[in-house]
Design a protein around this motif. Structure first.
Motif, PDB file in Angstrom:
ATOM      1  N   THR A 523       0.864  -1.178   0.000  1.00  0.00           N
ATOM      2  CA  THR A 523       0.000   0.000   0.000  1.00  0.00           C
ATOM      3  C   THR A 523       0.901   1.229   0.000  1.00  0.00           C
ATOM      4  O   THR A 523       1.421   1.636   1.044  1.00  0.00           O
ATOM      5  CB  THR A 523      -0.934   0.009   1.218  1.00  0.00           C
ATOM      6  OG1 THR A 523      -1.712  -1.196   1.222  1.00  0.00           O
ATOM      7  CG2 THR A 523      -1.878   1.205   1.163  1.00  0.00           C
ATOM      8  N   LEU A 524       1.090   1.808  -1.168  1.00  0.00           N
ATOM      9  CA  LEU A 524       2.016   2.926  -1.303  1.00  0.00           C
ATOM     10  C   LEU A 524       1.479   4.185  -0.648  1.00  0.00           C
ATOM     11  O   LEU A 524       2.231   4.980  -0.072  1.00  0.00           O
ATOM     12  CB  LEU A 524       2.282   3.197  -2.786  1.00  0.00           C
ATOM     13  CG  LEU A 524       2.783   1.999  -3.608  1.00  0.00           C
ATOM     14  CD1 LEU A 524       2.739   2.319  -5.077  1.00  0.00           C
ATOM     15  CD2 LEU A 524       4.180   1.632  -3.181  1.00  0.00           C
ATOM     16  N   HIS A 525       0.177   4.385  -0.756  1.00  0.00           N
ATOM     17  CA  HIS A 525      -0.475   5.604  -0.292  1.00  0.00           C
ATOM     18  C   HIS A 525      -1.947   5.268  -0.138  1.00  0.00           C
ATOM     19  O   HIS A 525      -2.403   4.205  -0.572  1.00  0.00           O
ATOM     20  CB  HIS A 525      -0.244   6.737  -1.315  1.00  0.00           C
ATOM     21  CG  HIS A 525      -0.746   8.085  -0.883  1.00  0.00           C
ATOM     22  ND1 HIS A 525      -1.971   8.577  -1.299  1.00  0.00           N
ATOM     23  CD2 HIS A 525      -0.204   9.033  -0.087  1.00  0.00           C
ATOM     24  CE1 HIS A 525      -2.159   9.775  -0.770  1.00  0.00           C
ATOM     25  NE2 HIS A 525      -1.094  10.076  -0.035  1.00  0.00           N
ATOM     26  N   ASP A 527      -4.146   6.397  -1.788  1.00  0.00           N
ATOM     27  CA  ASP A 527      -4.701   6.415  -3.137  1.00  0.00           C
ATOM     28  C   ASP A 527      -3.890   5.569  -4.116  1.00  0.00           C
ATOM     29  O   ASP A 527      -4.038   5.709  -5.328  1.00  0.00           O
ATOM     30  CB  ASP A 527      -4.782   7.853  -3.666  1.00  0.00           C
ATOM     31  CG  ASP A 527      -5.729   8.714  -2.858  1.00  0.00           C
ATOM     32  OD1 ASP A 527      -6.774   8.195  -2.437  1.00  0.00           O
ATOM     33  OD2 ASP A 527      -5.411   9.899  -2.635  1.00  0.00           O
ATOM     34  N   ALA A 528      -3.024   4.679  -3.602  1.00  0.00           N
ATOM     35  CA  ALA A 528      -2.195   3.861  -4.494  1.00  0.00           C
ATOM     36  C   ALA A 528      -1.853   2.543  -3.805  1.00  0.00           C
ATOM     37  O   ALA A 528      -1.515   2.523  -2.617  1.00  0.00           O
ATOM     38  CB  ALA A 528      -0.918   4.597  -4.887  1.00  0.00           C
ATOM     39  N   LEU A 530      -0.195  -1.664  -4.820  1.00  0.00           N
ATOM     40  CA  LEU A 530       0.475  -2.507  -5.807  1.00  0.00           C
ATOM     41  C   LEU A 530       0.482  -3.955  -5.324  1.00  0.00           C
ATOM     42  O   LEU A 530       0.760  -4.227  -4.149  1.00  0.00           O
ATOM     43  CB  LEU A 530       1.909  -2.033  -6.034  1.00  0.00           C
ATOM     44  CG  LEU A 530       2.801  -2.910  -6.916  1.00  0.00           C
ATOM     45  CD1 LEU A 530       2.296  -2.906  -8.350  1.00  0.00           C
ATOM     46  CD2 LEU A 530       4.250  -2.448  -6.845  1.00  0.00           C
ATOM     47  N   LEU A 577      -1.769  -2.572 -10.383  1.00  0.00           N
ATOM     48  CA  LEU A 577      -1.509  -1.269  -9.780  1.00  0.00           C
ATOM     49  C   LEU A 577      -2.811  -0.471  -9.758  1.00  0.00           C
ATOM     50  O   LEU A 577      -3.449  -0.287 -10.800  1.00  0.00           O
ATOM     51  CB  LEU A 577      -0.442  -0.505 -10.560  1.00  0.00           C
ATOM     52  CG  LEU A 577      -0.146   0.929 -10.100  1.00  0.00           C
ATOM     53  CD1 LEU A 577       0.421   0.936  -8.683  1.00  0.00           C
ATOM     54  CD2 LEU A 577       0.808   1.623 -11.062  1.00  0.00           C
ATOM     55  N   PHE A 578      -3.197  -0.012  -8.568  1.00  0.00           N
ATOM     56  CA  PHE A 578      -4.403   0.798  -8.413  1.00  0.00           C
ATOM     57  C   PHE A 578      -4.004   2.220  -8.052  1.00  0.00           C
ATOM     58  O   PHE A 578      -3.189   2.440  -7.146  1.00  0.00           O
ATOM     59  CB  PHE A 578      -5.304   0.229  -7.315  1.00  0.00           C
ATOM     60  CG  PHE A 578      -6.461   1.114  -6.955  1.00  0.00           C
ATOM     61  CD1 PHE A 578      -7.595   1.151  -7.755  1.00  0.00           C
ATOM     62  CD2 PHE A 578      -6.411   1.924  -5.829  1.00  0.00           C
ATOM     63  CE1 PHE A 578      -8.664   1.972  -7.429  1.00  0.00           C
ATOM     64  CE2 PHE A 578      -7.465   2.744  -5.495  1.00  0.00           C
ATOM     65  CZ  PHE A 578      -8.601   2.769  -6.301  1.00  0.00           C
ATOM     66  N   LEU A 579      -4.585   3.194  -8.757  1.00  0.00           N
ATOM     67  CA  LEU A 579      -4.324   4.611  -8.519  1.00  0.00           C
ATOM     68  C   LEU A 579      -5.646   5.353  -8.436  1.00  0.00           C
ATOM     69  O   LEU A 579      -6.533   5.161  -9.280  1.00  0.00           O
ATOM     70  CB  LEU A 579      -3.470   5.212  -9.648  1.00  0.00           C
ATOM     71  CG  LEU A 579      -2.073   4.640  -9.848  1.00  0.00           C
ATOM     72  CD1 LEU A 579      -1.445   5.229 -11.096  1.00  0.00           C
ATOM     73  CD2 LEU A 579      -1.199   4.924  -8.632  1.00  0.00           C
ATOM     74  N   ARG A 580      -5.791   6.187  -7.436  1.00  0.00           N
ATOM     75  CA  ARG A 580      -6.949   7.066  -7.322  1.00  0.00           C
ATOM     76  C   ARG A 580      -6.471   8.512  -7.432  1.00  0.00           C
ATOM     77  O   ARG A 580      -5.571   8.939  -6.690  1.00  0.00           O
ATOM     78  CB  ARG A 580      -7.680   6.872  -5.999  1.00  0.00           C
ATOM     79  CG  ARG A 580      -8.917   7.751  -5.875  1.00  0.00           C
ATOM     80  CD  ARG A 580      -9.529   7.705  -4.490  1.00  0.00           C
ATOM     81  NE  ARG A 580     -10.113   6.395  -4.207  1.00  0.00           N
ATOM     82  CZ  ARG A 580      -9.654   5.558  -3.290  1.00  0.00           C
ATOM     83  NH1 ARG A 580      -8.565   5.877  -2.590  1.00  0.00           N
ATOM     84  NH2 ARG A 580     -10.240   4.407  -3.062  1.00  0.00           N
ATOM     85  N   GLU A 586     -10.339   7.046 -11.028  1.00  0.00           N
ATOM     86  CA  GLU A 586      -9.684   5.846 -10.529  1.00  0.00           C
ATOM     87  C   GLU A 586      -9.144   5.055 -11.713  1.00  0.00           C
ATOM     88  O   GLU A 586      -9.801   4.956 -12.745  1.00  0.00           O
ATOM     89  CB  GLU A 586     -10.657   4.970  -9.735  1.00  0.00           C
ATOM     90  CG  GLU A 586     -11.190   5.619  -8.469  1.00  0.00           C
ATOM     91  CD  GLU A 586     -12.207   4.748  -7.768  1.00  0.00           C
ATOM     92  OE1 GLU A 586     -12.479   3.635  -8.286  1.00  0.00           O
ATOM     93  OE2 GLU A 586     -12.739   5.165  -6.729  1.00  0.00           O
ATOM     94  N   THR A 588      -6.884   1.343 -12.805  1.00  0.00           N
ATOM     95  CA  THR A 588      -6.293   0.060 -12.439  1.00  0.00           C
ATOM     96  C   THR A 588      -5.541  -0.497 -13.638  1.00  0.00           C
ATOM     97  O   THR A 588      -6.105  -0.616 -14.729  1.00  0.00           O
ATOM     98  CB  THR A 588      -7.368  -0.940 -11.989  1.00  0.00           C
ATOM     99  OG1 THR A 588      -8.124  -0.380 -10.911  1.00  0.00           O
ATOM    100  CG2 THR A 588      -6.735  -2.232 -11.529  1.00  0.00           C
TER     101      THR A 588
END
Length: 641
Positions: A523-525, A527-528, A530, A577-580, A586, A588
């Protein structure tokens, strides 16, 4: 005055934080803003009047009002709260539930955490003066985020209205659903239209329907019924569709329940469909379990409703397990298990079918020899099975035996506790004397294994009882009588936002890596996030799905297996990879590929999924995929009415 004011604050059941308050005759007031709160209630406003006289305790607030009560947020013009009865009234109030905004002249707050709106309105716009809306005679919301709407109607003119069915939905994000949902997309080179509608509720039963149409290809309609009760829920879906020029049907069901004492629970999954239906088929079973302090009972029925959905039917299968118990003062611990089932296999024309009753008894006795712990164990299994062709009982038995010797040491560091555990174990197994096989573990193969290893565990000292931050197990294991040792390593590191797991096995006889896995979650952030995984299999790793599946080693020679697709070496890599991108976007990204295969070609697969939430209830979904079979493109517009 300061002493009286201080005593007044100490006697209050609230935490009072007002700017420049004025105290007079038992009333504390301000017009410069503040917050009054306790465990269940929080009121924020510009103007406050707080009164406490004896048992009477009142709060009156207005201006930029925000009320948080029992996990629900409200806005409005003003609020009055009676601290003695724990009830209040919000005037010209509004609340949100799922994708709806609820409002009314008065919102009544009850002591049990629920709220009620008489003569309420519903709309999907957060603005007070929405361009459209529905009216309701009564709206009731509960602490468990359940909302009931009664007397719903669409007002056409001041004197004309269209009555609508009552609504009932859950406002939790996991189960939220709007009364009407429409999606327009592009799937398989054809435009697709999907509509979901909540048809209303009656007591604890809710009804909904779905219609899906793919241009000039297929049409499917679904009627769903859900029955909710205190211990669980039950859902039944009946679908009828037209694919090409042929009709098909599907009957799906699911349910789960748990008794009030949490000792008994069950699950029902049902998937029956006509053979022509090409969509993926789900499992079908009825499972029930009951727990007591000394035993666990389970029952399962898993029929084959559709062809080629399961290889093994359980009609039914019952099991009773006795939890470990001490046999008096002997120091011996015992566990027991009894299973009975009628089984039918579907992997060949002459596949076995018959009854099976299995009784297992295991004994083990931990004994300290100086600093070492020695634990011998013995497991006896008796089997009585019948063959469908003979219908005669066939008894058999098997004995498992072994022992483990281990030493454990610990060392303390400023923030960590390290535990070191070297061990040596042996396990032996005698073969079945039965010709009726219902699983790969029934194979007539007697295996004995010797294992020697060392375990490392690191625990955080400030969180006693928490799982270890890092674990590793390095061990050498080999079948007894066959010089084929393997060196294996299993590691895991688990932090608050990072988790990595790795396993590997080295074949010292050949020598080569048999297999290796590496999985990372990060969990990078907020909102991110991996997820990445890499897998390797050697030509000698033909038991990929089940490491205990030894039937292949017995049925085929090694050279035959090496020349088959089962021994195809492979390196597989996958990542997601998920980015918000706040507030509305959003994305993916998914990718997977396999390399170094001899019998099968490389199969890359890449997907990009983009979601843009344009406004409340309106979202745009764009999906692009690339694989060895070509490109794919899907687009959906979703609207919650």
């Amino acid at each position: 005055m300061n002493l009286i004011f201080s005593c007044f604050l100490l006697a209050s059941s609230f935490i009072i934080d007002l700017k420049n308050p004025v105290f007079s005759d038992g009333t504390l007031s301000t017009h410069e803003g503040g917050v009054i709160q306790n465990e269940d209630l929080r009121i924020q406003a510009e103007s406050f009047s707080y009164t406490k006289k004896g048992k009477d305790e009142w709060i009156i607030a207005e201006g930029n009002l925000l009320v948080e009560y029992a996990g629900q947020a409200f806005t409005g013009k003003s609020v009055t709260w009676n601290a003695e009865t724990k009830e209040g009234v919000i005037y010209e109030g509004r609340a949100s539930a799922s994708s709806w905004f609820l409002g009314g002249e008065k919102i009544l707050l009850h002591s049990d955490g629920s709220y009620e709106i008489d003569g309420g309105t519903l709309t999907n716009s957060p603005q007070r003066d929405a361009s459209w809306g529905l009216s309701a005679e009564s709206v009731k919301g509960y602490k468990d985020e359940e909302v009931f709407v009664e007397g719903l109607s669409a007002q056409l003119t001041p004197s004309a209205a269209i009555p609508l069915p009552d609504l009932h939905w859950s406002a939790s994000p996991e189960t939220a659903s709007s009364p009407l949902h429409t999606a327009l997309g592009w799937e398989g080179g054809r435009p697709t239209l999907t509509t979901h509608a909540s048809l209303g509720t009656w007591r604890n039963v809710s009804f909904s329907s779905d219609v899906t149409y793919r241009w000039l290809y297929d049409l499917e309609g679904t009627l769903a019924t859900e029955y909710s009760f205190k211990e669980g829920n039950l859902t039944l879906q009946n679908s009828t569709g037209l694919e090409g020029k042929a009709w098909y049907y599907k009957l799906l069901g699911s349910g789960s329940w748990q008794s009030s004492n949490e000792k008994t629970e069950g699950e029902l999954l049902w998937d029956k469909r006509e053979a022509f239906c090409t969509s993926e088929t789900g499992p079908t079973h009825l499972w029930v379990a009951h727990r007591e302090p000394s035993f666990l009972w389970t029952g399962k029925i898993a029929p084959q409703l559709n062809s080629a959905t399961t290889l093994r039917e359980e009609l039914p299968a019952l099991a009773l397990s006795m939890l470990p118990r001490s046999l008096g003062s002997t120091g011996i611990f015992a566990t027991s298990r009894c299973e009975a089932a009628w089984l039918r296999m579907h992997y060949a024309d002459n596949s076995p079918c018959g009854g099976r009753c299995e009784l297992m008894q295991e004994l083990y006795r931990p004994t300290f020899i100086g600093p070492a712990l020695f634990t011998p164990h013995l497991r006896a299994t008796a089997l009585l099975s019948t063959d469908s062709s003979l219908r005669t009982p066939s008894p058999s038995a098997r004995l498992e035996y072994g022992a483990e010797l281990s030493i454990e040491g610990a060392r303390s560091y400023p923030t960590l506790l390290h535990r070191l555990r070297p061990y040596l174990s042996f396990s032996g197994l005698t073969p079945w004397r039965s010709s009726t096989l219902f699983s790969t573990q029934d194979s007539n193969l007697a295996r004995s294994e010797l294992r020697c290893g060392i375990q490392n565990l690191f625990f955080p000292k400030e969180e006693l009882g928490s799982p270890p931050l890092f674990t590793s197990d390095l061990f050498l294991h080999t079948p007894v009588g066959i010089l084929s040792p393997r060196l294996s390593l299993q590691c895991q590191m688990q932090l608050s936002s990072f988790d990595i797991t790795g396993t590997s096995s080295w074949n010292t006889l050949r020598p080569t890596w048999d297999e290796a896995n590496l999985l990372c979650r990060w969990t990078l952030h907020r909102d991110a996030a991996l997820i990445a995984e890499a897998r390797y299999r050697s030509p000698y790793s033909w038991r990929r799905a089940d490491s205990l599946h030894n039937a292949l080693d017995v049925a085929y020679r090694e050279q035959e297996l090496l020349n088959s697709p089962l021994s195809d070496p492979r390196i597989a890599v996958s990542a997601s990879l998920f980015l918000r991108l706040p507030p509305f976007l959003e994305m993916t990204l998914r990718a997977k590929n396999s390399f170094h295969q001899l019998h099968l070609p490389s199969a890359p697969n890449y997907t990009i999924e983009l979601v843009h939430r344009i406004r409340s209830g309106l979202a745009f979904l764009l999906t692009y995929g690339f694989s060895s079979s070509g490109h794919s493109f899907d687009a959906n517009i979703s609207l919650d009415h």
